[in-house]
Design a protein around this motif. Structure first.
Motif, PDB file in Angstrom:
ATOM      1  N   MET A  68      95.661  46.405  38.170  1.00  0.00           N
ATOM      2  CA  MET A  68      94.243  46.034  38.288  1.00  0.00           C
ATOM      3  C   MET A  68      93.460  46.637  37.133  1.00  0.00           C
ATOM      4  N   GLU A  69      92.613  45.843  36.534  1.00  0.00           N
ATOM      5  CA  GLU A  69      91.754  46.358  35.466  1.00  0.00           C
ATOM      6  C   GLU A  69      90.529  47.025  36.077  1.00  0.00           C
ATOM      7  N   GLY A  70      90.127  48.115  35.460  1.00  0.00           N
ATOM      8  CA  GLY A  70      88.976  48.834  35.968  1.00  0.00           C
ATOM      9  C   GLY A  70      87.712  48.542  35.181  1.00  0.00           C
ATOM     10  N   LYS A  71      86.572  48.772  35.807  1.00  0.00           N
ATOM     11  CA  LYS A  71      85.293  48.612  35.114  1.00  0.00           C
ATOM     12  C   LYS A  71      84.251  49.513  35.771  1.00  0.00           C
ATOM     13  N   ILE A  72      83.166  49.743  35.062  1.00  0.00           N
ATOM     14  CA  ILE A  72      82.032  50.501  35.579  1.00  0.00           C
ATOM     15  C   ILE A  72      81.014  49.519  36.163  1.00  0.00           C
ATOM     16  N   VAL A  73      80.571  49.785  37.388  1.00  0.00           N
ATOM     17  CA  VAL A  73      79.498  48.976  37.972  1.00  0.00           C
ATOM     18  C   VAL A  73      78.302  49.885  38.259  1.00  0.00           C
ATOM     19  N   ASP A  74      77.117  49.311  38.154  1.00  0.00           N
ATOM     20  CA  ASP A  74      75.886  50.053  38.412  1.00  0.00           C
ATOM     21  C   ASP A  74      75.450  49.788  39.853  1.00  0.00           C
ATOM     22  N   VAL A  75      75.420  50.843  40.659  1.00  0.00           N
ATOM     23  CA  VAL A  75      75.005  50.721  42.056  1.00  0.00           C
ATOM     24  C   VAL A  75      73.726  51.535  42.231  1.00  0.00           C
ATOM     25  N   GLY A 129      71.631  52.521  40.068  1.00  0.00           N
ATOM     26  CA  GLY A 129      71.538  53.570  39.060  1.00  0.00           C
ATOM     27  C   GLY A 129      72.733  54.500  38.997  1.00  0.00           C
ATOM     28  N   LYS A 130      73.636  54.399  39.974  1.00  0.00           N
ATOM     29  CA  LYS A 130      74.847  55.231  39.959  1.00  0.00           C
ATOM     30  C   LYS A 130      75.970  54.416  39.332  1.00  0.00           C
ATOM     31  N   LYS A 131      76.555  54.944  38.279  1.00  0.00           N
ATOM     32  CA  LYS A 131      77.589  54.204  37.554  1.00  0.00           C
ATOM     33  C   LYS A 131      78.970  54.626  38.059  1.00  0.00           C
ATOM     34  N   LEU A 132      79.588  53.706  38.792  1.00  0.00           N
ATOM     35  CA  LEU A 132      80.846  53.986  39.467  1.00  0.00           C
ATOM     36  C   LEU A 132      81.985  53.183  38.852  1.00  0.00           C
ATOM     37  N   TYR A 133      83.136  53.837  38.734  1.00  0.00           N
ATOM     38  CA  TYR A 133      84.344  53.167  38.254  1.00  0.00           C
ATOM     39  C   TYR A 133      85.049  52.498  39.427  1.00  0.00           C
ATOM     40  N   ILE A 134      85.371  51.215  39.274  1.00  0.00           N
ATOM     41  CA  ILE A 134      86.069  50.497  40.333  1.00  0.00           C
ATOM     42  C   ILE A 134      87.274  49.753  39.771  1.00  0.00           C
ATOM     43  N   GLU A 135      88.248  49.517  40.632  1.00  0.00           N
ATOM     44  CA  GLU A 135      89.337  48.582  40.375  1.00  0.00           C
ATOM     45  C   GLU A 135      89.354  47.639  41.569  1.00  0.00           C
ATOM     46  N   TYR A 136      89.219  46.334  41.299  1.00  0.00           N
ATOM     47  CA  TYR A 136      89.024  45.367  42.377  1.00  0.00           C
ATOM     48  C   TYR A 136      89.899  44.142  42.149  1.00  0.00           C
ATOM     49  N   ASN A 172      93.049  41.655  49.750  1.00  0.00           N
ATOM     50  CA  ASN A 172      92.400  42.122  48.530  1.00  0.00           C
ATOM     51  C   ASN A 172      92.270  43.640  48.593  1.00  0.00           C
ATOM     52  N   VAL A 173      92.016  44.255  47.447  1.00  0.00           N
ATOM     53  CA  VAL A 173      91.924  45.715  47.433  1.00  0.00           C
ATOM     54  C   VAL A 173      90.835  46.176  46.458  1.00  0.00           C
ATOM     55  N   LEU A 174      90.076  47.173  46.921  1.00  0.00           N
ATOM     56  CA  LEU A 174      89.064  47.834  46.092  1.00  0.00           C
ATOM     57  C   LEU A 174      89.337  49.334  46.120  1.00  0.00           C
ATOM     58  N   VAL A 175      89.516  49.901  44.930  1.00  0.00           N
ATOM     59  CA  VAL A 175      89.667  51.347  44.777  1.00  0.00           C
ATOM     60  C   VAL A 175      88.550  51.807  43.856  1.00  0.00           C
ATOM     61  N   TYR A 176      87.869  52.896  44.201  1.00  0.00           N
ATOM     62  CA  TYR A 176      86.773  53.344  43.336  1.00  0.00           C
ATOM     63  C   TYR A 176      86.667  54.860  43.315  1.00  0.00           C
ATOM     64  N   ASP A 215      76.442  55.499  52.583  1.00  0.00           N
ATOM     65  CA  ASP A 215      75.368  54.584  52.174  1.00  0.00           C
ATOM     66  C   ASP A 215      75.643  53.998  50.783  1.00  0.00           C
ATOM     67  N   ILE A 216      76.161  54.841  49.875  1.00  0.00           N
ATOM     68  CA  ILE A 216      76.493  54.356  48.527  1.00  0.00           C
ATOM     69  C   ILE A 216      77.617  53.323  48.607  1.00  0.00           C
ATOM     70  N   LEU A 217      78.607  53.581  49.461  1.00  0.00           N
ATOM     71  CA  LEU A 217      79.689  52.608  49.643  1.00  0.00           C
ATOM     72  C   LEU A 217      79.120  51.279  50.148  1.00  0.00           C
ATOM     73  N   ASN A 218      78.212  51.329  51.104  1.00  0.00           N
ATOM     74  CA  ASN A 218      77.610  50.100  51.616  1.00  0.00           C
ATOM     75  C   ASN A 218      76.885  49.335  50.504  1.00  0.00           C
ATOM     76  N   ASP A 219      76.185  50.069  49.652  1.00  0.00           N
ATOM     77  CA  ASP A 219      75.510  49.426  48.509  1.00  0.00           C
ATOM     78  C   ASP A 219      76.516  48.807  47.540  1.00  0.00           C
ATOM     79  N   LEU A 220      77.641  49.502  47.329  1.00  0.00           N
ATOM     80  CA  LEU A 220      78.689  48.962  46.450  1.00  0.00           C
ATOM     81  C   LEU A 220      79.265  47.672  47.031  1.00  0.00           C
TER      82      LEU A 220
END
Length: 258
Positions: A1-8, A10-17, A54-58, A84-89
């Protein structure tokens, strides 16, 4: 899985989805207090393939390849905040059919998320989570802090967290070893968990007794089962990966076939 940074927010989180399985749930992996997406190694991919989900790792903020946390100081409700941050993600990625798989702190965050956002959560696998503070937990954190101060643990962690290591160690150890945190308890939330729960724990877990398991499964509103593995410590998915993988597969297959 390729990873990327997403903005949640204002919080910049690394995810693999990986969302290549149409009309199937997403298994969301929640790492432990010193963990990261990378430290799950190939376990998420194997479970994804076995279940055809499907799978999401962050990485939570401050961990792994996510941006640093603003301060190491935490309040007693820091895991509720992470929920709460997970819910926003999940909202950001438009994911609303979720099976949570959380380990340690991640297991606790999974329980909290299942209680606060039940409309999104199909089921929860909690591995070695905590719902209150025990003496054995405090001793485990003290031992880990001593290992950090006296072994090559900082260098090993740096491989995954870069220059954020000192911050996450302080964040984890200071709150868990503080007097104010002894009163932390999320049992009041458990009745709000209506989706099925699987609680996995090693019988020799150095961070928690089986009270954590029994008191959790007895208080949730949905179906709940425990899976206790003899002679295993705090990280069953690393110590006996095939055993945990097969049990998780069995649990998820049953959930999806309902």
């Amino acid at each position: 899985m390729e990873g990327k940074i997403v903005d949640v927010n204002g919080k910049k989180l690394y995810i693999e989805y990986n969302n290549s399985f149409e009309k199937r749930p997403t298994i969301v992996f929640l790492h432990d207090s010193l963990g990261s997406a990378q430290l799950w190694r190939d376990f998420p991919a194997k479970l994804s393939e076995a279940t055809q989900c499907n799978v999401l790792v962050y990485d939570r903020l401050g961990y792994g390849k996510s941006f640093p946390m603003p301060t190491h100081e935490r309040e007693n409700n820091y895991m509720e905040t992470e929920s709460d941050i997970l819910n926003d993600l999940l909202d950001e990625l438009k994911i609303n059919d979720v099976i949570l798989f959380g380990h340690s702190d991640g297991g606790t965050i999974a329980l909290i998320t299942a209680s606060k956002y039940p409309e999104k959560i199909r089921a929860t696998i909690c591995e070695a989570g905590h719902i209150f503070v025990e003496d054995v937990t405090v001793k485990g954190v003290k031992d880990a802090l001593e290992a950090y101060q006296t072994t090559n643990l900082p260098e090993r962690l740096q491989k995954y967290h870069g220059d954020k290591v000192e911050m996450i160690v302080k964040a984890w150890t200071e709150i868990w070893l503080s007097e104010k945190f002894r009163s932390w308890n999320i049992e009041y939330l458990l009745k709000n968990i209506k989706s099925p729960l699987l609680f996995i724990q090693g019988e020799a877990d150095e961070y928690g007794t089986l009270d954590q398991v029994e008191k959790t499964i007895s208080q949730v509103s949905g179906s709940a089962e425990k899976f206790i593995i003899p002679n295993i410590g705090h990280t069953p998915h690393k110590e006996t990966p095939d055993v945990v993988l097969n049990k998780a597969l069995e649990f998820i297959d049953e959930i999806i076939s309902r």
